[in-house]
Enzyme design. Structure first.
Site, mmCIF file in Angstrom:
data_model
loop_
_atom_site.group_PDB
_atom_site.id
_atom_site.type_symbol
_atom_site.label_atom_id
_atom_site.label_comp_id
_atom_site.label_asym_id
_atom_site.label_seq_id
_atom_site.Cartn_x
_atom_site.Cartn_y
_atom_site.Cartn_z
ATOM 1 N N ASP A 36 12.876 18.440 -12.065
ATOM 2 C CA ASP A 36 13.297 19.387 -11.018
ATOM 3 C C ASP A 36 12.980 18.885 -9.612
ATOM 4 O OD1 ASP A 36 10.585 19.634 -10.915
ATOM 5 O OD2 ASP A 36 10.513 21.693 -11.663
ATOM 6 N N GLY A 37 12.474 17.649 -9.498
ATOM 7 C CA GLY A 37 12.245 17.082 -8.166
ATOM 8 C C GLY A 37 10.805 17.200 -7.681
ATOM 9 N N GLU A 38 9.964 17.956 -8.402
ATOM 10 C CA GLU A 38 8.559 18.026 -7.989
ATOM 11 C C GLU A 38 7.857 16.717 -8.336
ATOM 12 O OE1 GLU A 38 6.459 21.407 -9.486
ATOM 13 O OE2 GLU A 38 7.913 22.836 -8.674
ATOM 14 N N ARG A 93 11.202 9.237 16.790
ATOM 15 C CA ARG A 93 12.252 9.146 17.813
ATOM 16 C C ARG A 93 12.606 10.490 18.432
ATOM 17 N NH1 ARG A 93 16.088 5.013 14.538
ATOM 18 N NH2 ARG A 93 14.995 6.013 12.838
ATOM 19 N N GLN A 94 12.458 11.551 17.642
ATOM 20 C CA GLN A 94 12.786 12.886 18.182
ATOM 21 C C GLN A 94 11.552 13.378 18.945
ATOM 22 O OE1 GLN A 94 15.886 14.552 17.299
ATOM 23 N NE2 GLN A 94 15.355 15.997 18.922
ATOM 24 N N HIS A 126 7.920 4.363 17.644
ATOM 25 C CA HIS A 126 8.910 4.582 18.705
ATOM 26 C C HIS A 126 8.346 5.576 19.727
ATOM 27 C CE1 HIS A 126 13.097 3.760 19.735
ATOM 28 N NE2 HIS A 126 12.999 4.886 20.401
ATOM 29 N N ASP A 168 18.318 -2.897 23.952
ATOM 30 C CA ASP A 168 18.305 -1.740 24.854
ATOM 31 C C ASP A 168 17.028 -1.771 25.685
ATOM 32 O OD1 ASP A 168 16.293 -0.745 23.184
ATOM 33 O OD2 ASP A 168 17.691 0.465 22.009
ATOM 34 N N LYS A 191 22.154 0.144 26.316
ATOM 35 C CA LYS A 191 22.765 0.781 25.144
ATOM 36 C C LYS A 191 23.103 2.240 25.429
ATOM 37 C CE LYS A 191 20.274 2.049 21.390
ATOM 38 N NZ LYS A 191 19.497 1.821 20.172
ATOM 39 N N ARG A 193 24.125 5.434 23.011
ATOM 40 C CA ARG A 193 24.365 5.870 21.626
ATOM 41 C C ARG A 193 25.315 7.046 21.649
ATOM 42 N NH1 ARG A 193 22.837 5.075 16.540
ATOM 43 N NH2 ARG A 193 21.172 3.595 16.973
HETATM 44 C C1 R5P Z 1 16.147 2.992 19.217
HETATM 45 O O1 R5P Z 1 16.238 2.907 20.414
HETATM 46 C C2 R5P Z 1 15.547 1.890 18.398
HETATM 47 O O2 R5P Z 1 14.791 1.018 19.166
HETATM 48 C C3 R5P Z 1 16.607 1.128 17.628
HETATM 49 O O3 R5P Z 1 17.384 0.372 18.526
HETATM 50 C C4 R5P Z 1 17.478 2.047 16.852
HETATM 51 O O4 R5P Z 1 16.739 3.037 16.216
HETATM 52 C C5 R5P Z 1 18.272 1.286 15.830
HETATM 53 O O5 R5P Z 1 19.075 2.173 15.120
HETATM 54 P P1 R5P Z 1 20.396 1.679 14.439
HETATM 55 O O6 R5P Z 1 20.060 0.466 13.622
HETATM 56 O O7 R5P Z 1 20.839 2.837 13.599
HETATM 57 O O8 R5P Z 1 21.365 1.375 15.534
#
Ligand code: R5P
Length: 295
Positions: A36-38, A93-94, A126, A168, A191, A193
């Site tokens: 069941d995923g546990e 990242r968030q 990050h 980036d 960059k 996104r």
């Molecule tokens: C974000 O700025 C990170 O440094 C990476 O550049 C990013 O997470 C890479 O994600 P993806 O491979 O999906 O482009």
């Protein structure tokens, strides 16, 4: 105080390298996934007071539950001081609400980890709007290491005179430090996104024609950042394009897309187990754990 390293079977090679570098015993966390995923975890029945748990958080959701259970179980079995060694730390990242209502995952995952562990050690997290790992795990010891010097040395040995490229602005910190240490030139791309699988990378006005370019970044997930940067470098006449990342997640068709974009070699550290691993973060992690054990 005696110490022990615990690890899961899918990270065993790094665990062995880390235990050897530390001179600590290593034991397994056994895991059973019910239909069941546990998950049921089994730890060694008697633990010393100081325990470090190695668990990278690539594909993190199920692992967060396991971490929570493992930490609570370890304390019941004798652990007093617990460190999490998470070479790849997910959810970093968030770090702000990019649109109203978005949950700031970094803050909440960080506070969950701070409740479970006295110390959290990671590599190239990050962190862009938060200054340090101490802020990510409030009231605890947070340690951020970097694999960029290791990757820089690897690149310099493989591609003498390489032009290092940050795909980036956020990658400039890693690329600049690797370039300085190896006496290599570098440039920083820009960059945008546009979506999970859509990015636009533009290069600065610099001469890349005929140069051996090596893209260096913290993480490759879908690989789209590196793919677009590689295409831009190729379009400007770079003689070769190689790629090095600390954390090679390479989800879905990432590797095939990199190849199709004309990337020659793909290298990563062993922070995430992958066929592209070329340098080991075990000595870095061992030094940080030894410091924790002494302090
Ligand atoms: C974000 O700025 C990170 O440094 C990476 O550049 C990013 O997470 C890479 O994600 P993806 O491979 O999906 O482009």
């Amino acid at each position: 105080m005696s110490a022990l390293l615990l690890a899961f079977d899918d990270e065993w090679p790094l665990a062995e390298r880390l235990a050897a570098a530390l001179g600590w015993p290593l034991q397994a966390v056994q895991r059973h996934r019910f239909p069941d995923g546990e998950t049921r975890l089994r730890l060694p029945p008697r633990l010393p007071a100081r325990v470090a748990l190695l668990r990278g958080l690539q594909q993190p959701n199920a692992k967060l539950t396991e971490l929570w259970l493992a930490a609570a179980g370890a304390r019941e079995l004798g652990a007093v001081q617990l460190a999490l060694v998470s070479p790849y730390l997910a959810y970093m990242r968030q770090d702000i609400a990019f649109t109203p209502g978005e949950v700031v995952s970094q803050r909440h995952v960080g506070s969950l980890l701070a409740q479970a562990f006295e110390c959290v050690i990671t590599i190239d997290p990050h962190l862009h709007r938060v200054r340090s790992m101490d802020e990510v795990v409030p009231g605890r010891r947070g340690v951020a290491l970097s694999a960029a010097p290791l990757l820089g040395a690897w690149i310099a040995a493989q591609v003498p005179g390489a032009l290092l490229v940050a795909p980036d602005e956020e990658a400039e910190q890693w690329v600049a430090s690797a370039a300085r240490a190896q006496g290599l030139p570098y440039l920083v791309a820009h960059k945008q996104r546009l979506g999970d699988h859509e990015v636009r990378v533009s290069l600065p006005h610099a001469d890349v024609a005929g140069r051996a370019a090596v893209l260096l970044d913290d993480v490759a997930s879908t690989g789209r950042t590196l793919v677009d940067a590689a295409k831009a470098l190729r379009a400007r006449g770079a003689a070769s394009v190689d790629v090095a990342v600390t954390h090679g997640l390479f989800v879905g068709d990432a590797l095939a897309s990199l190849q199709a974009a004309g990337v020659r070699e793909v290298w990563s550290s062993d922070s995430v187990p992958h066929a592209s691993n070329c340098v080991s973060v075990a000595p870095l992690l061992a030094r940080a754990l030894a410091d924790w054990a002494e302090g």
